[in-house]
Scaffold this motif. Structure first.
Motif, PDB file in Angstrom:
ATOM      1  N   ALA A  15      13.058  60.796   7.584  1.00  0.00           N
ATOM      2  CA  ALA A  15      12.678  61.102   8.953  1.00  0.00           C
ATOM      3  C   ALA A  15      13.348  60.143   9.936  1.00  0.00           C
ATOM      4  O   ALA A  15      13.791  60.544  10.993  1.00  0.00           O
ATOM      5  N   SER A  16      13.420  58.865   9.547  1.00  0.00           N
ATOM      6  CA  SER A  16      13.879  57.886  10.516  1.00  0.00           C
ATOM      7  C   SER A  16      15.396  57.957  10.736  1.00  0.00           C
ATOM      8  O   SER A  16      15.868  57.693  11.828  1.00  0.00           O
ATOM      9  N   THR A  17      16.132  58.309   9.684  1.00  0.00           N
ATOM     10  CA  THR A  17      17.576  58.391   9.869  1.00  0.00           C
ATOM     11  C   THR A  17      17.942  59.543  10.795  1.00  0.00           C
ATOM     12  O   THR A  17      18.958  59.515  11.456  1.00  0.00           O
ATOM     13  N   ALA A  18      17.051  60.543  10.834  1.00  0.00           N
ATOM     14  CA  ALA A  18      17.342  61.714  11.647  1.00  0.00           C
ATOM     15  C   ALA A  18      17.237  61.430  13.141  1.00  0.00           C
ATOM     16  O   ALA A  18      17.696  62.197  13.950  1.00  0.00           O
ATOM     17  N   ARG A  19      16.581  60.301  13.497  1.00  0.00           N
ATOM     18  CA  ARG A  19      16.342  60.092  14.922  1.00  0.00           C
ATOM     19  C   ARG A  19      17.032  58.811  15.426  1.00  0.00           C
ATOM     20  O   ARG A  19      16.742  57.724  14.983  1.00  0.00           O
ATOM     21  N   PRO A  20      17.931  58.978  16.386  1.00  0.00           N
ATOM     22  CA  PRO A  20      18.552  57.794  16.970  1.00  0.00           C
ATOM     23  C   PRO A  20      17.573  57.110  17.918  1.00  0.00           C
ATOM     24  O   PRO A  20      16.857  57.798  18.644  1.00  0.00           O
ATOM     25  N   PRO A  21      17.485  55.795  17.926  1.00  0.00           N
ATOM     26  CA  PRO A  21      16.574  55.122  18.848  1.00  0.00           C
ATOM     27  C   PRO A  21      16.995  55.375  20.286  1.00  0.00           C
ATOM     28  O   PRO A  21      18.187  55.437  20.611  1.00  0.00           O
ATOM     29  N   ALA A  22      15.998  55.548  21.148  1.00  0.00           N
ATOM     30  CA  ALA A  22      16.267  55.911  22.529  1.00  0.00           C
ATOM     31  C   ALA A  22      16.641  54.675  23.342  1.00  0.00           C
ATOM     32  O   ALA A  22      15.864  54.175  24.132  1.00  0.00           O
ATOM     33  N   THR A  23      17.839  54.184  23.132  1.00  0.00           N
ATOM     34  CA  THR A  23      18.233  52.933  23.770  1.00  0.00           C
ATOM     35  C   THR A  23      18.616  53.109  25.231  1.00  0.00           C
ATOM     36  O   THR A  23      18.770  52.146  25.955  1.00  0.00           O
ATOM     37  N   ALA A  24      18.758  54.348  25.654  1.00  0.00           N
ATOM     38  CA  ALA A  24      19.167  54.585  27.028  1.00  0.00           C
ATOM     39  C   ALA A  24      18.102  54.126  28.024  1.00  0.00           C
ATOM     40  O   ALA A  24      18.400  53.475  29.014  1.00  0.00           O
ATOM     41  N   SER A  25      16.840  54.418  27.737  1.00  0.00           N
ATOM     42  CA  SER A  25      15.756  54.027  28.635  1.00  0.00           C
ATOM     43  C   SER A  25      15.482  52.520  28.487  1.00  0.00           C
ATOM     44  O   SER A  25      15.845  51.926  27.486  1.00  0.00           O
ATOM     45  N   PRO A  26      14.835  51.895  29.493  1.00  0.00           N
ATOM     46  CA  PRO A  26      14.488  50.484  29.325  1.00  0.00           C
ATOM     47  C   PRO A  26      13.474  50.344  28.191  1.00  0.00           C
ATOM     48  O   PRO A  26      12.688  51.269  27.960  1.00  0.00           O
ATOM     49  N   PRO A  27      13.506  49.236  27.484  1.00  0.00           N
ATOM     50  CA  PRO A  27      12.592  49.093  26.346  1.00  0.00           C
ATOM     51  C   PRO A  27      11.138  49.086  26.794  1.00  0.00           C
ATOM     52  O   PRO A  27      10.829  48.622  27.894  1.00  0.00           O
ATOM     53  N   MET A  28      10.271  49.649  25.956  1.00  0.00           N
ATOM     54  CA  MET A  28       8.837  49.643  26.266  1.00  0.00           C
ATOM     55  C   MET A  28       8.322  48.210  26.184  1.00  0.00           C
ATOM     56  O   MET A  28       7.541  47.768  27.008  1.00  0.00           O
TER      57      MET A  28
ATOM     58  N   GLU B 152      13.062  36.714  20.665  1.00  0.00           N
ATOM     59  CA  GLU B 152      13.708  37.771  21.440  1.00  0.00           C
ATOM     60  C   GLU B 152      13.421  39.078  20.718  1.00  0.00           C
ATOM     61  O   GLU B 152      13.661  39.190  19.516  1.00  0.00           O
ATOM     62  N   LEU B 153      12.882  40.049  21.448  1.00  0.00           N
ATOM     63  CA  LEU B 153      12.457  41.278  20.776  1.00  0.00           C
ATOM     64  C   LEU B 153      12.453  42.444  21.751  1.00  0.00           C
ATOM     65  O   LEU B 153      12.032  42.305  22.892  1.00  0.00           O
ATOM     66  N   HIS B 154      12.979  43.572  21.298  1.00  0.00           N
ATOM     67  CA  HIS B 154      12.924  44.809  22.084  1.00  0.00           C
ATOM     68  C   HIS B 154      12.335  45.899  21.213  1.00  0.00           C
ATOM     69  O   HIS B 154      12.738  46.033  20.071  1.00  0.00           O
ATOM     70  N   VAL B 155      11.405  46.642  21.765  1.00  0.00           N
ATOM     71  CA  VAL B 155      10.938  47.837  21.065  1.00  0.00           C
ATOM     72  C   VAL B 155      11.041  49.006  22.037  1.00  0.00           C
ATOM     73  O   VAL B 155      10.500  48.945  23.141  1.00  0.00           O
ATOM     74  N   HIS B 156      11.750  50.035  21.624  1.00  0.00           N
ATOM     75  CA  HIS B 156      11.957  51.188  22.494  1.00  0.00           C
ATOM     76  C   HIS B 156      10.966  52.288  22.177  1.00  0.00           C
ATOM     77  O   HIS B 156      10.350  52.307  21.119  1.00  0.00           O
ATOM     78  N   ARG B 157      10.856  53.228  23.107  1.00  0.00           N
ATOM     79  CA  ARG B 157      10.043  54.414  22.859  1.00  0.00           C
ATOM     80  C   ARG B 157      10.579  55.124  21.621  1.00  0.00           C
ATOM     81  O   ARG B 157      11.784  55.216  21.445  1.00  0.00           O
ATOM     82  N   GLY B 158       9.667  55.621  20.807  1.00  0.00           N
ATOM     83  CA  GLY B 158      10.087  56.442  19.690  1.00  0.00           C
ATOM     84  C   GLY B 158      10.745  55.695  18.562  1.00  0.00           C
ATOM     85  O   GLY B 158      11.516  56.274  17.807  1.00  0.00           O
ATOM     86  N   GLU B 159      10.481  54.413  18.429  1.00  0.00           N
ATOM     87  CA  GLU B 159      10.986  53.716  17.237  1.00  0.00           C
ATOM     88  C   GLU B 159       9.920  52.791  16.673  1.00  0.00           C
ATOM     89  O   GLU B 159       9.031  52.325  17.386  1.00  0.00           O
ATOM     90  N   ILE B 160      10.034  52.575  15.369  1.00  0.00           N
ATOM     91  CA  ILE B 160       9.162  51.611  14.717  1.00  0.00           C
ATOM     92  C   ILE B 160      10.014  50.405  14.368  1.00  0.00           C
ATOM     93  O   ILE B 160      10.996  50.526  13.636  1.00  0.00           O
ATOM     94  N   VAL B 161       9.662  49.248  14.952  1.00  0.00           N
ATOM     95  CA  VAL B 161      10.357  48.025  14.583  1.00  0.00           C
ATOM     96  C   VAL B 161       9.471  47.274  13.596  1.00  0.00           C
ATOM     97  O   VAL B 161       8.318  46.976  13.892  1.00  0.00           O
ATOM     98  N   GLY B 162      10.013  47.036  12.426  1.00  0.00           N
ATOM     99  CA  GLY B 162       9.243  46.345  11.400  1.00  0.00           C
ATOM    100  C   GLY B 162       9.468  44.847  11.492  1.00  0.00           C
ATOM    101  O   GLY B 162      10.592  44.400  11.665  1.00  0.00           O
ATOM    102  N   VAL B 163       8.396  44.078  11.412  1.00  0.00           N
ATOM    103  CA  VAL B 163       8.517  42.628  11.337  1.00  0.00           C
ATOM    104  C   VAL B 163       8.069  42.222   9.939  1.00  0.00           C
ATOM    105  O   VAL B 163       6.881  42.248   9.621  1.00  0.00           O
ATOM    106  N   ALA B 164       9.056  41.888   9.104  1.00  0.00           N
ATOM    107  CA  ALA B 164       8.725  41.471   7.749  1.00  0.00           C
ATOM    108  C   ALA B 164       8.534  39.960   7.744  1.00  0.00           C
ATOM    109  O   ALA B 164       8.862  39.281   8.721  1.00  0.00           O
TER     110      ALA B 164
END
Lengths: 503, 364
Positions: free
Chosen positions: A246-259, A279-291
């Motif tokens: 599922a995740s490879t199918a969706r490009p992160p929406a980097t065009a908009s400012p990060p949420m 330093e951290l950015h999380v955009h709409r429609g993406e899951i950023v994992g912090v391991a």
């Protein structure tokens, strides 16, 4: 050899255990599997003398065994290590081990030497004069095990021992278990992680709704078979497809400012940096994992993002708005959802009813309240809807949340947070100590939230979880956060960063 | 959690009724055990419990005047008990109701003589407001110490009680002393416009009783039905989760402290306005401490404070009644027995309050 014959236990009208019979020979590891609420804890509490069976009998080496308290159990050589440790953090390792023992002369030096020698002898070396509060979770668990063994225990119950361990600590635990087995200790290993059970146990028992539905050698089965038996076959039909596809199918929406945008965020306590130039950015429609291994600043990061603790330096922006100095309530109002790592302390008020807990963050707003007065009927309707939606199973809407099982408590918290459609969702170890079916359900809901446009920050010490869910992976190590440059699935690269090595 | 959504109303009432029944059983057990223990104790001391029992009831409820006295005494105990119950429910351990009560009485007594010529209800309202403000300000001192310097409120409030007592003595003997008084131990009488009207002349009962009852009912609703009450209960049950839920715990703590102190101050003002009409250095009677037991017996439910306050008031007036028995032997009945009775009740409450352990609940 410990033997159970026809053990049953009822609570009122609820049958928690029904006609359970099993044998554990000396020098064997028995894996005990079951969903939350299947009866595992009841069974262990009966073995450890915390609960008395309603029917049935138990024997140790063919002699009747009827413990009325943990003290009785320990006297007959049955010990237990709880999922939540029972240690005094301000005391040393030696003091914790001696605590509550009868007939101990308080000559700590000699006793400490004895404990150190004993620990080396059983292959679980520890620093006996260290303060328990300063030890890592893995070490604390070792102290718990030693505490039992030092009381000459030869049946050891481990209640979800790997739930809070790092992969390396988990391996060490298995090595310790094998050493104890070789010394003739019988071990009951309770876990949700099927691979661990199949790989490290001699025999496996699966409980479902209080009944034994599978008993056999671990070598003769596979995780897939056990999983099907635990949750019942139909549940598998509803499991969603795994994440990476599922995740490879969706490009992160980097065009908009990060949420969420975090700039050079640092936080210190007593001069020590808990967070260093994050330093951290999380955009709409993406899951950023912090391991990362627990205790490397993950809690401080989440608390700083929520406004629970104030940073010493840096900025937190949400959708372009500077929230660095905003109060927690203001941040929640702007659409931050939070599934905390410690649901019992941070996410729920256990004495509050299920209804009240579902409205914990919305009770001030309409329609839950009007002009300062609660609308209890609306609250209740909302709770009933959430409970039905998330399939939370438990005693009653008006009963305290404390009566829900751990997995159901977590489902309740996740349902509450997601129902509000957060724009930014902070999630910590969402499936820790949660059974297979609930884990799948929770992960599916997180993915659905992402697909609906939420920005999700997933902090997890479970690498499998990160790999399965995250679109991008960052690694926390000693207060710093570094991106893993490889693909999300590059476990080797993530592992190196987790250990503090360079890529 | 399988019941349908249609009958939510009945279920709600059901749980409420069950909780009320449980609390009532709890209180009845506490009182019952205490009564038996007291009967035993007086028997050991050589008195006849079978004669003292009726004397006790006669003293507390025997005629209009005695019943009136009991109700009048229950009035400050009720307001103080609600003050404690509210703070404790929110996890704020205000042990300083006594001090806040004294300061409330002091500010009321200071304002009282200056209210001559006002409309009666205005005079009373100003006097009571003065008491509320005095008590609240005194309590906020403890809140400031807690939030500013991390001083536990258990310590600061209990220590401020002693400061309040000395302050009261100093001001009554000094700045506010009534020059006409013989012993110079009292303030001037408050204006008649500031005196609470009588509601039951035969019993000598003033309208403060309605204020106490009203406060208990109102705050019961606030605690169980309002968003403020929700916050308060959340803070008391789990301060950590409360913070994560966006509740500002610091300001809520301060607010609770002020509210609790204001109620205690109100009790002081009601006593001045309804009963004493002026303040003396012997005003302090320890009601603020009894109120802690009242709140515990009421299981921290504001409305439960009403019967609990009546019970503790009856202990006081009932023991007075025991001393009025005709026989010589009975006249030596020690008044300290009322403290024994109170102590036994508190012990029984503590014994009956089960520590909360999760053991024995079904699976996790």
């Amino acid at each position: 050899m410990i033997e159970l014959r026809g053990i049953s236990r009822t609570f009122g009208t609820l049958t928690a255990l029904s006609d359970v019979s099993l044998q554990i020979p000396r020098g064997a590891i028995l894996g005990l599997l079951g969903e939350n609420g299947a009866g595992k804890s009841t069974l262990m509490n009966i073995l450890y003398g915390l609960l008395r069976p309603s029917a049935g009998s138990m024997f140790i080496d063919a002699r009747p065994y009827n413990p009325r308290s943990p003290r009785d159990a320990l006297q007959r050589g049955v010990g237990m290590v709880h999922q939540h440790f029972m240690l005094v953090p301000t005391l040393t390792v030696a003091e914790n081990i001696l605590l509550g023992m009868r007939g101990v002369r308080l000559r700590l030096n000699r006793a400490s030497r004895e404990i150190a020698a004993f620990a080396d002898d059983v292959g679980l070396p520890v620093q006996v004069d260290a303060r328990v509060g300063d030890l890592s979770v893995g070490r604390q668990q070792r102290v718990e095990i030693l505490k039992a063994l030092f009381r000459r225990v030869n049946v050891l119950i481990l209640d979800e021992p790997t739930a809070s361990l790092t992969p390396a600590e988990t391996e060490q635990l298995f090595a310790s278990m094998r050493r104890l087995r070789a010394r003739g200790v019988a071990i009951v290993f309770i876990s949700h992680k099927l691979k661990e059970v199949v790989g490290n146990c001699d025999a496996v028992i699966v409980l479902r709704r209080g009944h034994i539905i599978h008993a056999g050698d671990a070598s003769g089965t596979t995780p897939e078979v056990l999983a099907a038996q635990m949750v019942g076959a139909p549940a598998f039909a509803t499991l969603p497809a795994p994440g990476p596809a599922a995740s490879t199918a969706r490009p992160p929406a980097t065009a908009s400012p990060p949420m969420l945008e975090v700039r050079r965020l640092s936080a210190h306590s007593r001069g020590i940096a808990d967070l260093l130039d994050i330093e951290l950015h999380v955009h709409r429609g993406e899951i950023v994992g912090v391991a990362g291994v627990d205790g490397n600043g993950q809690d401080a990061l989440i608390d700083a993002l929520l406004g629970i603790r104030s940073p010493t330096r840096g900025q937190v922006l949400m959708d372009g708005v500077d929230l660095t100095r905003a109060a927690p309530r203001e941040r929640l109002r702007r659409g931050i959802g939070h599934v905390p790592g410690d649901r019992r302390r941070q996410g729920l008020i256990l004495d509050f009813s299920v209804v009240e807990n579902t409205c914990l963050k919305t009770f001030v707003r309409r329609p839950m309240s009007h002009l300062g007065w609660l609308s209890r009927r609306t609250m209740r309707r909302h709770a009933a809807q959430l409970v039905a939606e998330a399939d939370v199973r438990g005693p009653a809407l008006d009963g305290p949340a404390a009566l829900l099982s751990g997995g159901n408590q977590q489902k309740l918290v996740v349902a509450r947070e997601l129902h509000a459609h957060p724009r930014l969702l902070l999630v910590c170890n969402p499936t820790r100590g949660v059974d297979v079916a609930a884990t799948a359900a929770i992960r599916a809901r997180l993915r659905a939230a992402r697909d609906a446009g939420a920005a999700v920050l997933l902090v997890s010490s479970d690498l499998d979880e990160i790999v399965e869910l995250a679109d991008r992976v960052m690694v926390m190590y000693r207060g710093t956060l570094r991106p893993s440059t490889g693909s999300a699935g590059d476990v080797a690269a993530i592992g190196r960063l987790m250990a503090g090595l360079d890529l | 959690m399988s019941e349908s959504r249609g009958d939510t109303r009945t279920v709600m009432i059901d749980t409420l009724a069950r909780r009320a029944a449980r609390d009532l059983l709890f209180a009845a057990t506490a009182v019952g055990v205490a009564a038996v223990a007291m009967a035993f104790t007086v028997a050991v001391l050589g008195f006849d419990p079978l004669r003292l029992g009726p004397a006790f009831l006669d003293g507390a409820l025997g005629n209009a005047y005695r019943l009136g006295s009991t109700l009048a005494l229950a009035c400050p105990l009720c307001l103080l008990g609600v003050a404690c119950a509210l703070a404790f429910r929110g996890g704020v351990l205000n042990i300083g109701a006594e001090g806040q009560y004294l300061i409330g009485a002091l500010t009321a007594a200071a304002v009282g003589p200056r209210l001559a010529g006002l409309e009666p209800w205005v005079g009373v309202a100003v006097l009571l407001a003065a008491g509320v403000l005095g008590g609240a300000a005194w309590a906020l001192l403890a809140a400031l110490l807690k939030l500013g310097r991390g001083v536990p409120e258990v310590l600061s409030t209990i220590l401020l009680n002693f400061v309040a007592l000395r302050l009261l003595e100093f001001i009554v003997r000094g700045p506010l002393v009534d020059e006409q008084s013989i012993d110079r131990e009292s303030t001037a009488a408050i204006a008649s416009a500031a005196i609470l009207p009588q509601v039951w002349t035969a019993g000598g009962l003033h309208a403060g009783v309605l204020i106490a009852l009203g406060a208990a009912v109102l705050l019961q609703f606030v605690v169980s039905r309002s968003t403020f009450g929700f916050r308060l209960r959340a803070l008391g049950a789990n301060p950590i989760a409360s913070r994560y839920a966006g509740i500002s715990t610091a300001s809520l703590t301060a607010m609770l402290m002020g509210l609790s102190g204001g109620l205690a101050g109100l009790a002081g003002a009601v006593e001045i306005s309804g009963t004493h009409h002026y303040l003396t250095t012997s005003f302090a009677a320890g009601y603020g401490y009894t109120a802690i037991a009242v709140a515990l017996l009421a299981r921290l439910a504001p409305f439960g404070v009403v019967p609990a306050a009546l019970f503790f008031a009856a202990i006081e007036t009932g023991t007075r009644g025991m001393q009025k028995l005709p026989e010589q032997a009975m006249q030596s009945f020690p008044t300290v027995m009322k403290f024994v009775a109170q102590g036994v009740v508190v012990l029984v409450i503590v014994l009956l309050t089960r520590p909360r352990t999760p053991l024995g609940t079904p699976d996790d």
